[in-house]
Design a protein around this motif. Sequence first.
Motif, mmCIF file in Angstrom:
data_model
loop_
_atom_site.group_PDB
_atom_site.id
_atom_site.type_symbol
_atom_site.label_atom_id
_atom_site.label_comp_id
_atom_site.label_asym_id
_atom_site.label_seq_id
_atom_site.Cartn_x
_atom_site.Cartn_y
_atom_site.Cartn_z
ATOM 1 N N ARG A 114 0.760 -1.246 0.014
ATOM 2 C CA ARG A 114 0.115 -0.065 0.011
ATOM 3 C C ARG A 114 0.791 1.223 -0.038
ATOM 4 N NH1 ARG A 114 -0.022 4.100 3.377
ATOM 5 N NH2 ARG A 114 -1.999 5.490 3.544
ATOM 6 N N ASP A 115 2.008 1.104 0.814
ATOM 7 C CA ASP A 115 2.679 2.278 0.804
ATOM 8 C C ASP A 115 3.440 2.551 -0.243
ATOM 9 O OD1 ASP A 115 2.153 2.816 3.486
ATOM 10 O OD2 ASP A 115 4.020 2.208 4.283
ATOM 11 N N LEU A 116 3.989 1.496 -1.173
ATOM 12 C CA LEU A 116 4.643 1.755 -2.564
ATOM 13 C C LEU A 116 3.629 2.316 -3.396
ATOM 14 C CD1 LEU A 116 6.564 -1.820 -2.379
ATOM 15 C CD2 LEU A 116 7.461 0.552 -2.040
ATOM 16 N N ALA A 117 2.362 1.622 -3.359
ATOM 17 C CA ALA A 117 1.427 2.204 -4.459
ATOM 18 C C ALA A 117 1.156 3.853 -3.956
ATOM 19 C CB ALA A 117 0.271 1.586 -4.480
ATOM 20 N N ALA A 118 0.984 4.254 -2.787
ATOM 21 C CA ALA A 118 1.025 5.387 -2.483
ATOM 22 C C ALA A 118 2.128 6.546 -2.955
ATOM 23 C CB ALA A 118 0.583 5.593 -1.057
ATOM 24 N N VAL A 119 3.364 5.865 -2.796
ATOM 25 C CA VAL A 119 4.418 6.660 -3.211
ATOM 26 C C VAL A 119 4.419 6.831 -4.669
ATOM 27 C CG1 VAL A 119 6.916 6.691 -3.376
ATOM 28 C CG2 VAL A 119 5.752 6.451 -1.053
ATOM 29 N N LYS A 120 4.229 5.673 -5.406
ATOM 30 C CA LYS A 120 4.130 5.734 -6.871
ATOM 31 C C LYS A 120 3.303 6.636 -7.413
ATOM 32 C CE LYS A 120 5.750 3.390 -10.132
ATOM 33 N NZ LYS A 120 7.083 3.618 -10.468
ATOM 34 N N LYS A 121 2.039 6.803 -6.655
ATOM 35 C CA LYS A 121 1.049 7.683 -7.008
ATOM 36 C C LYS A 121 1.042 9.281 -6.449
ATOM 37 C CE LYS A 121 -1.214 5.456 -10.268
ATOM 38 N NZ LYS A 121 -1.217 5.809 -11.577
ATOM 39 N N ASN A 122 2.150 9.543 -5.624
ATOM 40 C CA ASN A 122 2.351 10.711 -5.009
ATOM 41 C C ASN A 122 1.550 11.064 -4.024
ATOM 42 O OD1 ASN A 122 5.102 11.146 -5.860
ATOM 43 N ND2 ASN A 122 4.212 11.850 -7.959
ATOM 44 N N ALA A 123 0.577 9.989 -3.474
ATOM 45 C CA ALA A 123 -0.422 10.596 -2.758
ATOM 46 C C ALA A 123 -0.181 10.963 -1.344
ATOM 47 C CB ALA A 123 -1.326 8.885 -2.293
ATOM 48 N N ALA A 124 -0.708 11.950 -0.813
ATOM 49 C CA ALA A 124 -0.660 12.625 0.460
ATOM 50 C C ALA A 124 -1.255 11.838 1.657
ATOM 51 C CB ALA A 124 -1.013 14.070 0.254
ATOM 52 N N VAL A 125 -0.823 10.680 1.776
ATOM 53 C CA VAL A 125 -0.941 9.832 2.966
ATOM 54 C C VAL A 125 -0.093 9.432 3.691
ATOM 55 C CG1 VAL A 125 -3.187 8.943 1.654
ATOM 56 C CG2 VAL A 125 -0.965 7.733 1.534
ATOM 57 N N PRO A 126 -0.181 9.187 5.027
ATOM 58 C CA PRO A 126 0.965 8.641 5.900
ATOM 59 C C PRO A 126 1.246 7.405 5.691
ATOM 60 C CG PRO A 126 -1.251 8.933 7.232
ATOM 61 C CD PRO A 126 -1.392 9.281 5.587
ATOM 62 N N PHE A 129 3.882 1.274 6.670
ATOM 63 C CA PHE A 129 4.732 0.343 7.024
ATOM 64 C C PHE A 129 6.360 0.792 7.020
ATOM 65 C CE2 PHE A 129 7.954 -2.717 5.652
ATOM 66 C CZ PHE A 129 7.775 -3.974 6.333
ATOM 67 N N TYR A 130 6.675 1.864 5.882
ATOM 68 C CA TYR A 130 7.774 2.361 6.093
ATOM 69 C C TYR A 130 7.795 3.574 6.832
ATOM 70 C CZ TYR A 130 8.632 -0.686 1.965
ATOM 71 O OH TYR A 130 8.791 -1.912 1.199
ATOM 72 N N LEU A 131 8.911 4.094 7.077
ATOM 73 C CA LEU A 131 9.192 5.171 7.977
ATOM 74 C C LEU A 131 8.929 6.578 7.387
ATOM 75 C CD1 LEU A 131 12.098 3.956 10.228
ATOM 76 C CD2 LEU A 131 9.820 3.705 10.964
ATOM 77 N N SER A 132 9.251 6.400 6.026
ATOM 78 C CA SER A 132 9.021 7.600 5.454
ATOM 79 C C SER A 132 8.830 7.297 3.825
ATOM 80 C CB SER A 132 10.040 8.713 5.460
ATOM 81 O OG SER A 132 11.313 8.090 4.849
ATOM 82 N N LYS A 133 8.420 8.343 3.007
ATOM 83 C CA LYS A 133 8.187 8.228 1.678
ATOM 84 C C LYS A 133 9.469 7.840 1.106
ATOM 85 C CE LYS A 133 3.860 10.568 1.380
ATOM 86 N NZ LYS A 133 3.028 11.470 0.664
ATOM 87 N N ASP A 134 10.604 8.379 1.452
ATOM 88 C CA ASP A 134 11.896 8.258 1.002
ATOM 89 C C ASP A 134 12.368 6.699 1.090
ATOM 90 O OD1 ASP A 134 12.025 10.847 -0.109
ATOM 91 O OD2 ASP A 134 13.186 11.609 1.909
ATOM 92 N N ALA A 135 12.007 6.209 2.242
ATOM 93 C CA ALA A 135 12.386 4.819 2.497
ATOM 94 C C ALA A 135 11.897 3.622 1.769
ATOM 95 C CB ALA A 135 12.021 4.512 4.124
ATOM 96 N N CYS A 136 10.818 4.042 1.071
ATOM 97 C CA CYS A 136 10.345 2.911 0.223
ATOM 98 C C CYS A 136 10.404 3.486 -1.410
ATOM 99 C CB CYS A 136 8.823 2.849 0.414
ATOM 100 S SG CYS A 136 7.556 3.977 0.164
ATOM 101 N N ARG A 137 10.844 4.586 -1.480
ATOM 102 C CA ARG A 137 11.239 5.089 -3.018
ATOM 103 C C ARG A 137 12.027 4.244 -3.693
ATOM 104 N NH1 ARG A 137 9.631 10.088 -1.461
ATOM 105 N NH2 ARG A 137 8.337 11.073 -3.206
ATOM 106 N N HIS A 138 13.101 3.370 -2.748
ATOM 107 C CA HIS A 138 14.139 2.774 -3.562
ATOM 108 C C HIS A 138 13.519 1.425 -4.378
ATOM 109 C CE1 HIS A 138 13.783 0.341 0.481
ATOM 110 N NE2 HIS A 138 14.054 -0.613 -0.450
ATOM 111 N N ILE A 139 12.337 0.760 -3.903
ATOM 112 C CA ILE A 139 11.619 -0.083 -4.653
ATOM 113 C C ILE A 139 10.506 0.650 -5.623
ATOM 114 C CG2 ILE A 139 9.783 -2.009 -4.451
ATOM 115 C CD1 ILE A 139 11.261 -2.778 -1.723
#
Length: 168
Positions: A114-126, A129-139
Amino acid sequence: RSRAPVLRMQWFGADALAEHLKQESRFAALAQREPDFFAQAITAAGGAIGRARQILDRTSEESADYLSMRDDADRLVTLLFFPDYPGAAELLRNLPKDREEVLSLLDMVLLALRDLAAVKKNAAVPMMFYLSKDACRHISDKVSIARICAAQEEILLARSDIQSNASV
């Protein structure tokens, strides 16, 4: 139990939960000594004060189990997108055999997806699982949204099968 009233309660946001816990001196000291662990526990608690307390209490069995399971979930998500067959075999060998533990692990994987999809879509959601959006961007930067959704569907199917009494 069937006649008991259901009380719906709203989850605390990560900031509110952290501020509440920091009012206790032992948690305030822990937040200063180990800010990464504190942030990880707050994120992992999913807005539940009791769960946050259990995770932050390093002497509890649940804290150790949770941290180990979280590492397994993180490795499993990485393996879903970047296969490493020897690493996958080792992870699968060491996964829990208990049905409820496997379901909890799959729930963590779903939160990570869910976090990966949110980061992928640049969603403004907390992050959940990951501590921050930067932490899951590598995937998320290396994987398409279609692959993330396909992985989520497979995890949901596995979860459903296990709930329907399939072998873990």
